[in-house]
Design a protein around this motif. Structure first.
Motif, PDB file in Angstrom:
ATOM      1  N   TYR A 117     -62.273   0.789 -75.674  1.00 50.96           N
ATOM      2  CA  TYR A 117     -61.644   1.623 -76.691  1.00 50.96           C
ATOM      3  C   TYR A 117     -60.831   2.702 -75.994  1.00 50.96           C
ATOM      4  N   SER A 118     -59.647   2.980 -76.511  1.00 51.23           N
ATOM      5  CA  SER A 118     -58.811   4.068 -76.005  1.00 51.23           C
ATOM      6  C   SER A 118     -58.657   5.103 -77.107  1.00 51.23           C
ATOM      7  N   PHE A 119     -58.865   6.360 -76.747  1.00 50.74           N
ATOM      8  CA  PHE A 119     -58.782   7.471 -77.679  1.00 50.74           C
ATOM      9  C   PHE A 119     -57.657   8.381 -77.200  1.00 50.74           C
ATOM     10  N   GLU A 120     -56.564   8.403 -77.913  1.00 50.28           N
ATOM     11  CA  GLU A 120     -55.435   9.252 -77.549  1.00 50.28           C
ATOM     12  C   GLU A 120     -55.569  10.571 -78.294  1.00 50.28           C
ATOM     13  N   VAL A 121     -55.745  11.657 -77.547  1.00 47.03           N
ATOM     14  CA  VAL A 121     -55.912  12.984 -78.139  1.00 47.03           C
ATOM     15  C   VAL A 121     -54.658  13.785 -77.821  1.00 47.03           C
ATOM     16  N   THR A 122     -54.021  14.315 -78.871  1.00 44.07           N
ATOM     17  CA  THR A 122     -52.774  15.076 -78.737  1.00 44.07           C
ATOM     18  C   THR A 122     -53.003  16.499 -79.219  1.00 44.07           C
ATOM     19  N   ASN A 123     -52.526  17.469 -78.442  1.00 49.97           N
ATOM     20  CA  ASN A 123     -52.566  18.854 -78.881  1.00 49.97           C
ATOM     21  C   ASN A 123     -51.332  19.078 -79.751  1.00 49.97           C
ATOM     22  N   THR A 124     -51.549  19.128 -81.064  1.00 53.98           N
ATOM     23  CA  THR A 124     -50.448  19.307 -82.007  1.00 53.98           C
ATOM     24  C   THR A 124     -50.218  20.782 -82.344  1.00 53.98           C
ATOM     25  N   GLY A 125     -50.996  21.650 -81.743  1.00 54.98           N
ATOM     26  CA  GLY A 125     -50.878  23.087 -82.029  1.00 54.98           C
ATOM     27  C   GLY A 125     -49.954  23.787 -81.044  1.00 54.98           C
ATOM     28  N   ASN A 126     -50.011  25.132 -81.073  1.00 57.42           N
ATOM     29  CA  ASN A 126     -49.139  25.937 -80.208  1.00 57.42           C
ATOM     30  C   ASN A 126     -49.923  26.760 -79.191  1.00 57.42           C
ATOM     31  N   VAL A 127     -51.217  26.437 -78.996  1.00 67.25           N
ATOM     32  CA  VAL A 127     -52.044  27.097 -77.989  1.00 67.25           C
ATOM     33  C   VAL A 127     -52.747  26.046 -77.151  1.00 67.25           C
ATOM     34  N   THR A 128     -53.159  26.404 -75.949  1.00 63.47           N
ATOM     35  CA  THR A 128     -53.864  25.484 -75.066  1.00 63.47           C
ATOM     36  C   THR A 128     -55.297  25.282 -75.565  1.00 63.47           C
ATOM     37  N   ILE A 129     -55.727  24.017 -75.541  1.00 59.03           N
ATOM     38  CA  ILE A 129     -57.089  23.645 -75.940  1.00 59.03           C
ATOM     39  C   ILE A 129     -57.843  23.210 -74.688  1.00 59.03           C
ATOM     40  N   THR A 130     -59.003  23.819 -74.435  1.00 61.07           N
ATOM     41  CA  THR A 130     -59.849  23.405 -73.315  1.00 61.07           C
ATOM     42  C   THR A 130     -60.985  22.541 -73.845  1.00 61.07           C
ATOM     43  N   ASP A 131     -61.583  21.787 -72.961  1.00 62.57           N
ATOM     44  CA  ASP A 131     -62.727  20.922 -73.301  1.00 62.57           C
ATOM     45  C   ASP A 131     -62.412  19.965 -74.449  1.00 62.57           C
ATOM     46  N   ALA A 132     -61.160  19.517 -74.530  1.00 66.44           N
ATOM     47  CA  ALA A 132     -60.788  18.546 -75.558  1.00 66.44           C
ATOM     48  C   ALA A 132     -61.476  17.223 -75.254  1.00 66.44           C
ATOM     49  N   ALA A 133     -61.972  16.577 -76.308  1.00 63.48           N
ATOM     50  CA  ALA A 133     -62.661  15.296 -76.142  1.00 63.48           C
ATOM     51  C   ALA A 133     -62.754  14.582 -77.478  1.00 63.48           C
ATOM     52  N   PRO A 134     -62.798  13.251 -77.456  1.00 61.57           N
ATOM     53  CA  PRO A 134     -63.045  12.514 -78.695  1.00 61.57           C
ATOM     54  C   PRO A 134     -64.495  12.703 -79.139  1.00 61.57           C
ATOM     55  N   VAL A 135     -64.718  12.536 -80.425  1.00 63.50           N
ATOM     56  CA  VAL A 135     -66.056  12.628 -81.004  1.00 63.50           C
ATOM     57  C   VAL A 135     -66.258  11.389 -81.867  1.00 63.50           C
ATOM     58  N   GLU A 136     -67.300  10.622 -81.585  1.00 62.80           N
ATOM     59  CA  GLU A 136     -67.609   9.463 -82.417  1.00 62.80           C
ATOM     60  C   GLU A 136     -68.079   9.945 -83.777  1.00 62.80           C
ATOM     61  N   ALA A 137     -67.422   9.452 -84.825  1.00 69.11           N
ATOM     62  CA  ALA A 137     -67.820   9.824 -86.180  1.00 69.11           C
ATOM     63  C   ALA A 137     -68.698   8.743 -86.800  1.00 69.11           C
TER      64      ALA A 137
END
Length: 161
Positions: free
Chosen positions: A18-38
């Motif tokens: 599985y590939s999880f593409e995570v995009t920062n769509t906001g205007n600030v830096t996000i740390t510790d970004a990660a996918p979460v299984e729902a």
């Protein structure tokens, strides 16, 4: 966005990435970004994500991967479904808005099949009253679990039972 390298679930032991593409769509830096299984319908264990986390500047995209080995129960169910969201830590004083879920559904190809081989303990019928023992070997030739499999006698030329 979530994707899979597998289009069709066909057998137990099949490895799925599985590939999880995570995009920062906001205007600030996000740390510790990660996918979460729902939600995940798999009956085995999904591996951890690679990478485990990432730091994303505005507009950055990171692809996380995880692997899964299909079980017989997954094949019997006829599909795998997987839903994920993402999380991360924005700068202090800001809040990460809810991340919409992304789904991947992998349909299964269920192909049941049985083969029966019948043998007897006698090579030649020699006398009336001779007892003959028949053995039926039933083999599952498909990719799904068959319950209550029993041989069915379709033709028998003997006059006894």
């Amino acid at each position: 966005m979530k994707t899979s390298d597998t289009e069709l679930l066909t057998e137990a032991g099949q490895e799925i990435t599985y590939s999880f593409e995570v995009t920062n769509t906001g205007n600030v830096t996000i740390t510790d970004a990660a996918p979460v299984e729902a939600a995940f319908s798999g009956t085995g264990e999904l591996s951890g994500f690679t990478p485990a986390t990432a730091t994303l500047a505005p507009g950055d995209v990171v692809t996380f991967t995880a692997t899964y080995t299909a079980t017989q129960a997954d094949v019997d169910a006829g599909e795998l479904t997987n839903t994920a969201t993402a999380t991360g830590t924005p700068p202090p004083g800001t809040e990460l808005p809810p991340v919409p879920p992304s789904d991947v559904d992998i349909p299964g190809e269920r192909t049941p099949g049985l083969l029966v081989t019948k043998t007897s303990d006698a090579e030649l019928l020699t006398t009336a009253g001779q007892e003959i023992t028949y053995t039926f070997a039933v083999l599952n030739t498909g990719n799904v679990t068959i319950t209550d499999a029993v041989p069915v006698e379709t033709a028998f030329s003997g006059s006894g039972s």
